[in-house]
Design a protein around this motif. Structure first.
Motif, mmCIF file in Angstrom:
data_model
loop_
_atom_site.group_PDB
_atom_site.id
_atom_site.type_symbol
_atom_site.label_atom_id
_atom_site.label_comp_id
_atom_site.label_asym_id
_atom_site.label_seq_id
_atom_site.Cartn_x
_atom_site.Cartn_y
_atom_site.Cartn_z
ATOM 1 N N ILE A 119 -23.784 -2.646 -50.279
ATOM 2 C CA ILE A 119 -22.582 -3.105 -49.569
ATOM 3 C C ILE A 119 -22.393 -2.225 -48.341
ATOM 4 C CG2 ILE A 119 -20.089 -3.464 -49.678
ATOM 5 C CD1 ILE A 119 -20.360 -3.517 -52.755
ATOM 6 N N ALA A 120 -22.345 -2.840 -47.173
ATOM 7 C CA ALA A 120 -22.063 -2.095 -45.940
ATOM 8 C C ALA A 120 -20.585 -2.223 -45.598
ATOM 9 C CB ALA A 120 -22.903 -2.621 -44.790
ATOM 10 N N VAL A 121 -19.959 -1.098 -45.299
ATOM 11 C CA VAL A 121 -18.561 -1.078 -44.876
ATOM 12 C C VAL A 121 -18.543 -0.678 -43.406
ATOM 13 C CG1 VAL A 121 -16.302 -0.004 -45.207
ATOM 14 C CG2 VAL A 121 -17.749 -0.510 -47.184
ATOM 15 N N VAL A 122 -18.325 -1.663 -42.526
ATOM 16 C CA VAL A 122 -18.252 -1.405 -41.082
ATOM 17 C C VAL A 122 -16.797 -1.133 -40.765
ATOM 18 C CG1 VAL A 122 -18.705 -2.325 -38.780
ATOM 19 C CG2 VAL A 122 -20.238 -2.904 -40.683
ATOM 20 N N ASP A 123 -16.482 0.121 -40.447
ATOM 21 C CA ASP A 123 -15.077 0.523 -40.411
ATOM 22 C C ASP A 123 -14.920 1.809 -39.614
ATOM 23 O OD1 ASP A 123 -12.259 1.038 -41.521
ATOM 24 O OD2 ASP A 123 -12.841 -0.714 -42.683
ATOM 25 N N THR A 124 -13.943 2.624 -40.006
ATOM 26 C CA THR A 124 -13.649 3.873 -39.297
ATOM 27 C C THR A 124 -14.427 5.057 -39.851
ATOM 28 O OG1 THR A 124 -11.766 4.413 -40.738
ATOM 29 C CG2 THR A 124 -11.302 3.062 -38.794
ATOM 30 N N GLY A 125 -15.539 4.802 -40.510
ATOM 31 C CA GLY A 125 -16.313 5.887 -41.102
ATOM 32 C C GLY A 125 -15.836 6.196 -42.501
ATOM 33 N N ALA A 126 -16.102 7.399 -42.985
ATOM 34 C CA ALA A 126 -15.658 7.798 -44.320
ATOM 35 C C ALA A 126 -15.808 9.300 -44.474
ATOM 36 C CB ALA A 126 -16.455 7.081 -45.401
ATOM 37 N N ASP A 127 -15.000 9.839 -45.374
ATOM 38 C CA ASP A 127 -15.132 11.242 -45.779
ATOM 39 C C ASP A 127 -16.118 11.275 -46.943
ATOM 40 O OD1 ASP A 127 -14.957 13.812 -46.697
ATOM 41 O OD2 ASP A 127 -12.789 13.788 -47.048
#
Length: 395
Positions: A119-127
């Motif tokens: 699953i790819a989450v295209v967003d504001t990044g992640a911690d």
């Protein structure tokens, strides 16, 4: 003295008559070959789509340049979360979204089998130090810098990723919907809150090219663009399932939200439901809505810098930082995770086959409406349909 005054007047007159300095602005362009971009200030390229973002002071000159097919203004994309709405939407338990969608009834064997799905989450990044994400060792990419280093200044990407595919690990209490599905974190924002359609497209294309089976887009805006359309089409043509948040304009005229309005029957646009299975008041009502998932006080992981109005903190006896999120941003990743389980249960399915199962097993019993689409997500029923076995009885 007379000569000095005359000289000053001449300089002033020259300045008045000189053409105004045009401010550079970013635009997206479609090009025939890389040669068309030579000499331009290129900010980003999406080579498979033959699209670039360039900084231009003279759009007219750019329009007449050989090899440039089209020019458009860039379009902003924002995250589709919002400050917590009225207390009337409160729920009794922390992770109510799991029981509401019956995700807690999925066989452990299917959750383990999901490790073959990304699953790819295209967003504001992640911690990536968040326990649920660290345990997955996600693939990472920054669509702006081209590097594999990502971060998250808002907490949004971290939250979305934890809901879609967070792992149960030591010190973690939040399980994502996707079981053991692999995570891909694609950061696409240039500023903390905003990124544009070109960076979004670059993120989608990179995810598709690097093995994502599902792309989650918890982002949106009121306008679309050619580059966004091309990126969504690129994913669909490559057999990737795009899951997009339907939008939060239910109390503001039900304005269309893109990219959700682009996915059509080959993707999923996700509305928000309440703990009673109704449409959340903020959730956009539209013809493109596919189905709904819990979207009020959803539990997820976040970061210390995240706004406490957007992400009211949850007090849990565990390491890590947890909060509640409200908005279609947090409904979409539940469906992205559920799609991974359905695909794991039946690997022979196409993206369209996964979509059909998720829609047919939702709470609407095959009937569609513009508020919640085919109804609220039923993960247990969807997985059972994929396995070809009876669904667990509803209580």
């Amino acid at each position: 003295m007379r000569g000095t005054a005359s000289g000053s007047c001449a300089v002033a007159l020259a300045l008045l008559l000189a053409p105004a300095v045009l401010a550079a602005r970013p635009v997206s362009v479609g090009y025939d070959s890389p040669a068309a971009l030579r000499g331009l200030h290129v900010l980003a390229t999406v080579a498979p789509l033959h699209v670039a973002e360039v900084s231009a002071t003279d759009v007219g000159a750019l329009r007449g340049r050989a090899g440039i097919r089209w020019i458009r203004s860039t379009v902003d994309r924002r995250r589709l979360g919002q400050a917590l709405v009225g207390a009337g939407h409160g729920v009794a338990t922390a992770e109510w979204q799991f029981t509401a969608t019956r995700a807690n009834l999925v066989p452990a064997s299917v959750q383990r089998a999901a490790s073959t799905i990304t699953i790819a989450v295209v967003d504001t990044g992640a911690d990536l130090t968040t326990p649920e994400l660290a345990a997955k060792s996600p693939t990472t990419y920054n669509a702006v810098t081209g590097a594999d280093t990502v971060s998250d200044a808002t907490g949004h990407g971290t939250f979305v990723a934890s809901v879609a595919g967070g792992a149960v690990s030591s010190g973690a209490v939040l399980q994502g919907f996707g079981g053991d599905a692999q995570l891909m974190i694609v950061q696409a924002n240039r500023e903390a809150e905003v990124f544009d359609d070109v960076d979004e497209a670059a993120g989608i294309v990179w995810a598709v090219d690097h093995g994502a089976r599902i792309v989650n887009l918890s982002i949106g805006g009121a306008q679309t663009s050619q580059v966004e359309k091309d990126a969504i089409r690129y994913a669909i043509v490559h057999g990737v399932l795009v899951v997009a948040a339907a939008g939060n304009t239910g109390l503001g005229g039900n304005v269309k939200s893109y990219p959700a309005a682009l996915v059509g029957t080959h993707g999923l646009a996700i509305a928000s439901s309440t703990s009673t299975g109704k449409r959340a008041s903020f959730s956009t009502v539209a013809r493109y809505v596919s189905l709904a998932a819990p979207g009020v006080r959803v539990l997820g992981a976040t970061v210390a810098a995240a706004s406490t109005s957007d992400f009211p903190r949850a007090t849990l006896a565990a390491d890590g930082l947890y909060a509640y999120g409200t908005g279609t941003s947090y409904s979409a990743p539940q469906v992205a995770g559920a799609a991974a389980l359905v695909w794991a249960a039946n690997p022979s399915l196409t993206a369209d086959g996964v979509i059909a199962i998720l829609e047919q097993t939702a709470s609407g019993a095959g009937k569609w409406n513009a508020g919640t689409g085919y109804g609220v997500l039923d993960v247990a029923a969807a997985v059972a349909r994929a396995l070809g076995v009876p669904a667990p009885a509803k209580r």
